[in-house]
Motif scaffolding. Sequence first.
Motif, PDB file in Angstrom:
ATOM      1  N   HIS A 107      47.842  43.015  53.144  1.00 24.78           N
ATOM      2  CA  HIS A 107      47.707  41.647  53.658  1.00 24.78           C
ATOM      3  C   HIS A 107      49.060  40.944  53.678  1.00 24.78           C
ATOM      4  O   HIS A 107      49.386  40.246  54.630  1.00 24.78           O
ATOM      5  CB  HIS A 107      46.736  40.822  52.803  1.00 24.78           C
ATOM      6  CG  HIS A 107      45.310  41.206  52.997  1.00 24.78           C
ATOM      7  ND1 HIS A 107      44.834  41.719  54.182  1.00 24.78           N
ATOM      8  CD2 HIS A 107      44.233  41.134  52.187  1.00 24.78           C
ATOM      9  CE1 HIS A 107      43.549  41.952  54.070  1.00 24.78           C
ATOM     10  NE2 HIS A 107      43.153  41.612  52.866  1.00 24.78           N
TER      11      HIS A 107
ATOM     12  N   TYR B 274      50.618  39.500  56.985  1.00 25.79           N
ATOM     13  CA  TYR B 274      50.944  38.063  57.006  1.00 25.79           C
ATOM     14  C   TYR B 274      52.415  37.862  57.351  1.00 25.79           C
ATOM     15  O   TYR B 274      52.779  37.070  58.217  1.00 25.79           O
ATOM     16  CB  TYR B 274      50.612  37.449  55.638  1.00 25.79           C
ATOM     17  CG  TYR B 274      51.372  36.191  55.298  1.00 25.79           C
ATOM     18  CD1 TYR B 274      50.985  34.961  55.819  1.00 25.79           C
ATOM     19  CD2 TYR B 274      52.497  36.244  54.466  1.00 25.79           C
ATOM     20  CE1 TYR B 274      51.693  33.801  55.507  1.00 25.79           C
ATOM     21  CE2 TYR B 274      53.209  35.091  54.159  1.00 25.79           C
ATOM     22  CZ  TYR B 274      52.804  33.875  54.677  1.00 25.79           C
ATOM     23  OH  TYR B 274      53.501  32.742  54.381  1.00 25.79           O
TER      24      TYR B 274
ATOM     25  N   GLY C  10      47.170  39.734  64.597  1.00 29.02           N
ATOM     26  CA  GLY C  10      46.585  38.474  65.064  1.00 29.02           C
ATOM     27  C   GLY C  10      45.261  38.149  64.384  1.00 29.02           C
ATOM     28  O   GLY C  10      44.991  37.000  64.037  1.00 29.02           O
ATOM     29  N   ARG C  11      44.416  39.171  64.162  1.00 31.38           N
ATOM     30  CA  ARG C  11      43.081  38.939  63.619  1.00 31.38           C
ATOM     31  C   ARG C  11      43.131  38.317  62.209  1.00 31.38           C
ATOM     32  O   ARG C  11      42.231  37.580  61.828  1.00 31.38           O
ATOM     33  CB  ARG C  11      42.223  40.208  63.620  1.00 31.38           C
ATOM     34  CG  ARG C  11      42.679  41.319  62.702  1.00 31.38           C
ATOM     35  CD  ARG C  11      41.682  42.484  62.666  1.00 31.38           C
ATOM     36  NE  ARG C  11      40.603  42.217  61.743  1.00 31.38           N
ATOM     37  CZ  ARG C  11      39.323  42.400  61.987  1.00 31.38           C
ATOM     38  NH1 ARG C  11      38.936  42.881  63.133  1.00 31.38           N
ATOM     39  NH2 ARG C  11      38.412  42.103  61.090  1.00 31.38           N
ATOM     40  N   LEU C  12      44.178  38.655  61.439  1.00 31.61           N
ATOM     41  CA  LEU C  12      44.280  38.093  60.089  1.00 31.61           C
ATOM     42  C   LEU C  12      44.318  36.570  60.148  1.00 31.61           C
ATOM     43  O   LEU C  12      43.695  35.895  59.335  1.00 31.61           O
ATOM     44  CB  LEU C  12      45.538  38.631  59.400  1.00 31.61           C
ATOM     45  CG  LEU C  12      45.770  38.145  57.964  1.00 31.61           C
ATOM     46  CD1 LEU C  12      45.820  39.333  57.009  1.00 31.61           C
ATOM     47  CD2 LEU C  12      47.063  37.363  57.821  1.00 31.61           C
ATOM     48  N   PHE C  13      45.046  36.047  61.154  1.00 30.13           N
ATOM     49  CA  PHE C  13      45.269  34.604  61.201  1.00 30.13           C
ATOM     50  C   PHE C  13      44.067  33.838  61.757  1.00 30.13           C
ATOM     51  O   PHE C  13      44.060  32.606  61.756  1.00 30.13           O
ATOM     52  CB  PHE C  13      46.555  34.301  61.978  1.00 30.13           C
ATOM     53  CG  PHE C  13      47.770  34.806  61.256  1.00 30.13           C
ATOM     54  CD1 PHE C  13      48.375  34.041  60.283  1.00 30.13           C
ATOM     55  CD2 PHE C  13      48.256  36.085  61.501  1.00 30.13           C
ATOM     56  CE1 PHE C  13      49.467  34.527  59.579  1.00 30.13           C
ATOM     57  CE2 PHE C  13      49.345  36.582  60.804  1.00 30.13           C
ATOM     58  CZ  PHE C  13      49.958  35.799  59.842  1.00 30.13           C
ATOM     59  N   ALA C  14      43.057  34.567  62.223  1.00 28.34           N
ATOM     60  CA  ALA C  14      41.833  33.901  62.667  1.00 28.34           C
ATOM     61  C   ALA C  14      40.886  33.733  61.474  1.00 28.34           C
ATOM     62  O   ALA C  14      39.758  33.285  61.621  1.00 28.34           O
ATOM     63  CB  ALA C  14      41.168  34.717  63.769  1.00 28.34           C
ATOM     64  N   GLN C  15      41.338  34.115  60.282  1.00 33.16           N
ATOM     65  CA  GLN C  15      40.478  34.081  59.107  1.00 33.16           C
ATOM     66  C   GLN C  15      40.983  33.064  58.072  1.00 33.16           C
ATOM     67  O   GLN C  15      41.946  32.341  58.322  1.00 33.16           O
ATOM     68  CB  GLN C  15      40.347  35.498  58.550  1.00 33.16           C
ATOM     69  CG  GLN C  15      39.622  36.416  59.565  1.00 33.16           C
ATOM     70  CD  GLN C  15      39.632  37.880  59.171  1.00 33.16           C
ATOM     71  OE1 GLN C  15      38.852  38.328  58.349  1.00 33.16           O
ATOM     72  NE2 GLN C  15      40.538  38.646  59.754  1.00 33.16           N
ATOM     73  N   ASP C  16      40.331  33.030  56.950  1.00 35.30           N
ATOM     74  CA  ASP C  16      40.578  31.971  55.961  1.00 35.30           C
ATOM     75  C   ASP C  16      41.887  32.173  55.190  1.00 35.30           C
ATOM     76  O   ASP C  16      42.015  33.125  54.407  1.00 35.30           O
ATOM     77  CB  ASP C  16      39.379  31.954  54.994  1.00 35.30           C
ATOM     78  CG  ASP C  16      39.523  30.882  53.929  1.00 35.30           C
ATOM     79  OD1 ASP C  16      40.415  30.026  54.064  1.00 35.30           O
ATOM     80  OD2 ASP C  16      38.726  30.900  52.964  1.00 35.30           O
ATOM     81  N   PRO C  17      42.900  31.296  55.374  1.00 40.76           N
ATOM     82  CA  PRO C  17      44.191  31.470  54.689  1.00 40.76           C
ATOM     83  C   PRO C  17      44.042  31.479  53.161  1.00 40.76           C
ATOM     84  O   PRO C  17      44.722  32.240  52.475  1.00 40.76           O
ATOM     85  CB  PRO C  17      45.019  30.262  55.139  1.00 40.76           C
ATOM     86  CG  PRO C  17      44.077  29.299  55.758  1.00 40.76           C
ATOM     87  CD  PRO C  17      42.880  30.083  56.216  1.00 40.76           C
ATOM     88  N   ARG C  18      43.124  30.673  52.666  1.00 43.23           N
ATOM     89  CA  ARG C  18      42.922  30.557  51.228  1.00 43.23           C
ATOM     90  C   ARG C  18      42.502  31.903  50.632  1.00 43.23           C
ATOM     91  O   ARG C  18      42.976  32.315  49.569  1.00 43.23           O
ATOM     92  CB  ARG C  18      41.831  29.495  50.992  1.00 43.23           C
ATOM     93  CG  ARG C  18      41.507  29.222  49.562  1.00 43.23           C
ATOM     94  CD  ARG C  18      42.581  28.365  48.932  1.00 43.23           C
ATOM     95  NE  ARG C  18      42.636  28.605  47.514  1.00 43.23           N
ATOM     96  CZ  ARG C  18      43.046  27.708  46.636  1.00 43.23           C
ATOM     97  NH1 ARG C  18      43.449  26.530  47.045  1.00 43.23           N
ATOM     98  NH2 ARG C  18      43.056  28.012  45.362  1.00 43.23           N
TER      99      ARG C  18
ATOM    100  N   TYR D 123      43.202  34.876  51.768  1.00 46.63           N
ATOM    101  CA  TYR D 123      44.341  35.795  51.718  1.00 46.63           C
ATOM    102  C   TYR D 123      45.319  35.399  50.616  1.00 46.63           C
ATOM    103  O   TYR D 123      45.856  36.269  49.924  1.00 46.63           O
ATOM    104  CB  TYR D 123      45.022  35.880  53.082  1.00 46.63           C
ATOM    105  CG  TYR D 123      44.156  36.626  54.063  1.00 46.63           C
ATOM    106  CD1 TYR D 123      43.995  38.008  53.936  1.00 46.63           C
ATOM    107  CD2 TYR D 123      43.463  35.982  55.065  1.00 46.63           C
ATOM    108  CE1 TYR D 123      43.177  38.717  54.796  1.00 46.63           C
ATOM    109  CE2 TYR D 123      42.635  36.676  55.933  1.00 46.63           C
ATOM    110  CZ  TYR D 123      42.497  38.045  55.798  1.00 46.63           C
ATOM    111  OH  TYR D 123      41.679  38.746  56.635  1.00 46.63           O
ATOM    112  N   ALA D 124      45.564  34.092  50.476  1.00 47.58           N
ATOM    113  CA  ALA D 124      46.446  33.628  49.396  1.00 47.58           C
ATOM    114  C   ALA D 124      45.884  34.100  48.053  1.00 47.58           C
ATOM    115  O   ALA D 124      46.610  34.644  47.212  1.00 47.58           O
ATOM    116  CB  ALA D 124      46.560  32.108  49.430  1.00 47.58           C
ATOM    117  N   ASP D 125      44.568  33.915  47.862  1.00 42.81           N
ATOM    118  CA  ASP D 125      43.933  34.300  46.594  1.00 42.81           C
ATOM    119  C   ASP D 125      44.059  35.794  46.334  1.00 42.81           C
ATOM    120  O   ASP D 125      44.369  36.216  45.220  1.00 42.81           O
ATOM    121  CB  ASP D 125      42.448  33.906  46.605  1.00 42.81           C
ATOM    122  CG  ASP D 125      42.254  32.402  46.417  1.00 42.81           C
ATOM    123  OD1 ASP D 125      43.250  31.716  46.099  1.00 42.81           O
ATOM    124  OD2 ASP D 125      41.124  31.920  46.598  1.00 42.81           O
TER     125      ASP D 125
END
Lengths: 378, 378
Positions: free
Chosen positions: B262, B266, B298-306, B308-310
């Motif tokens: 990830h 990112y 691109g698909r990663l950024f269509a999802q919840d940033p929180r 991925y941060a977690d």
Amino acid sequence: MTDSNTLDSLRADLDSLDEELIALLKKRFALVQKAALLKIENGEGAFSKAREQHVLEHVESCARDQGLPATLMRDVMLRILRESYKFAGEDEIIYPKCTKEHSPVVIVGGNGGMGRIFRRYFELSGYEVRAFGSKGWDNAETYLKDARIVIVSVPIDITCEVIKRLSPYLKAQHILCDFTSVKGPVVEAMLKYHKGTVLGLHPMFGPDVKNLVKQVIVSVPARNEEDSAFLIRQFEVWGAKIERCTAEEHDKAMSIIQALRHFSTYSYGHFLYKLNESIGTLYKLSSPIYRLELMMVGRLFAQDPRLYADIIMSSQSNLELIRKYVSALKEDLCTVEHGDIEEFIENFNKTLNYFGDFAHKALSDSGRALAKLQDERE
Amino acid sequence: MTDSNTLDSLRADLDSLDEELIALLKKRFALVQKAALLKIENGEGAFSKAREQHVLEHVESCARDQGLPATLMRDVMLRILRESYKFAGEDEIIYPKCTKEHSPVVIVGGNGGMGRIFRRYFELSGYEVRAFGSKGWDNAETYLKDARIVIVSVPIDITCEVIKRLSPYLKAQHILCDFTSVKGPVVEAMLKYHKGTVLGLHPMFGPDVKNLVKQVIVSVPARNEEDSAFLIRQFEVWGAKIERCTAEEHDKAMSIIQALRHFSTYSYGHFLYKLNESIGTLYKLSSPIYRLELMMVGRLFAQDPRLYADIIMSSQSNLELIRKYVSALKEDLCTVEHGDIEEFIENFNKTLNYFGDFAHKALSDSGRALAKLQDERE
């Protein structure tokens, strides 16, 4: 319970139904074969976008009428159509030829992967093709004398050298083309050593491609564009999609989508090797998306290292870009080292904004490719 | 030329044939529906690997007999089977229940994406399910009193806290489970706050999954494994594939396949944002493989940033791994900056050796997913 209601008898019914399905598909391909022959008589290309759209809309609407999922019929039909285009490309089928001229096509490096594909397509369209490699230079003058199209299809590191070596044999009537992945210096060399028509080309597919339907060829017309228009039409007749741009636009994009991406994939794989964690364990414990990501890394290493080294190291601007990338990674590392969730989310959202609609489309489009891999999972 | 030989009439014939195809598939799904009901009566699961294998081998061999490509029939049938499993999961269908007990299932966080999926599956199998979120704690004691299975399905950063908060209500008969992506500290907390059976779980799929057939659930049995065996069987009846390992093995693998991957995706996307090259141009000029790579970013950024941060920042060992990764990239940058083709190829070959057969399998497997995307290209 009657016999027709046991699981075994239902399964036998399903098996015979599947046989009917195959018989129906066999009939379908026979009709497609007939249609392909007619299309050639009419001088039409292998692939018609309008017809494909009609077929897909037709099955989707019939599916909905019957209470079946439209996406199912779309996927099934796309898979059948892929095979139909292949059937239409069998040896006995000839594509229409987009010129009335009889002059031959010369492919320098015509025995390489890409050269062989185009050689076959030209031949299936009624062109005489003369291909030669490093051993054919003694006859270069004879090969080129009465040719119209001259294509240089050799490794990137010798392309400019080969163009220079061709110069004594190049004549006014020649359309000089190349297939290399760098366009700036190569197009420049072609313009320098040839006074006639120059057309830079970059087929965006590998030599393992089954046919050219929907494959992209980047075209960089550099001199007398109208003179090479029939050649572009010829590619379109084979089903290819032409993307026209300048050498500069092409090279800038390729630094990113080839050099940078390959470097990043290479480096990720190389790091996994250093970690020495079992690939089997990683794969086993992965979700479909991680499995695909692991595959995208693994597949690089099943290919030619020299090719990747050449692409990555082919220009100073590639190295400059990779240097910037590594610096950017260091900055991102800082963000996560400081546990700076706010900054992470801010960067994430800026990037989402940059990707725009593509991000959401990527999520659903890649979802269908993932579903395909998931179907295959044993 | 007779009417039956014009392109238009051939195309009309193809359209009617496609309608026959749809009618046949409709019949097929009706038979599948019947079979699904029988399977439930027999107490069998939704998915039988042996039956799938039989169906695939049968169509492949019939295709070969009829001179059709076996791979075509395999792909078409896998796509049909995917839909069949979905049909078998409709609301009116009930899965067999793997226990004779009538005690309820409690899902803490049962209104989140993952909680909802499992809630539905438990209910379709005849379990009473009690789900509660942050507002339901007042009734926690009542909910848990006579329950057998207690599942914690809450965001990772509050999982241990929620387990602690549950402790006054936990009883000897409870099977305590969690769905989090980190197993070490969570399993430890469950063992600490509960004296009965403990089973760590990590469903390796997102809440957008259509059904559980062939989806992986990682299982980390931590206490009284035999006591929770019926629950594992229940997941298998739903079609899931269970991968059993220790918390340590799980977490080590997840650092790589989640946190590192990830971070790398990112960071690559974030760098593209900084470059600000048009995504439209990049996409247009890409080959199928680059398009898929761009999609995976691109698909990663269509999802919840929180989320991925977690995941990325969830442990010190993740950060340590990412730090090592960035150092490794710097070394690889050196190699390409020095134009050291020999070293690049040596590293490449070592990595190929590490990937082993997987590299070649990845090339062909991902090739099928790419072909699917290529089929869809407009």
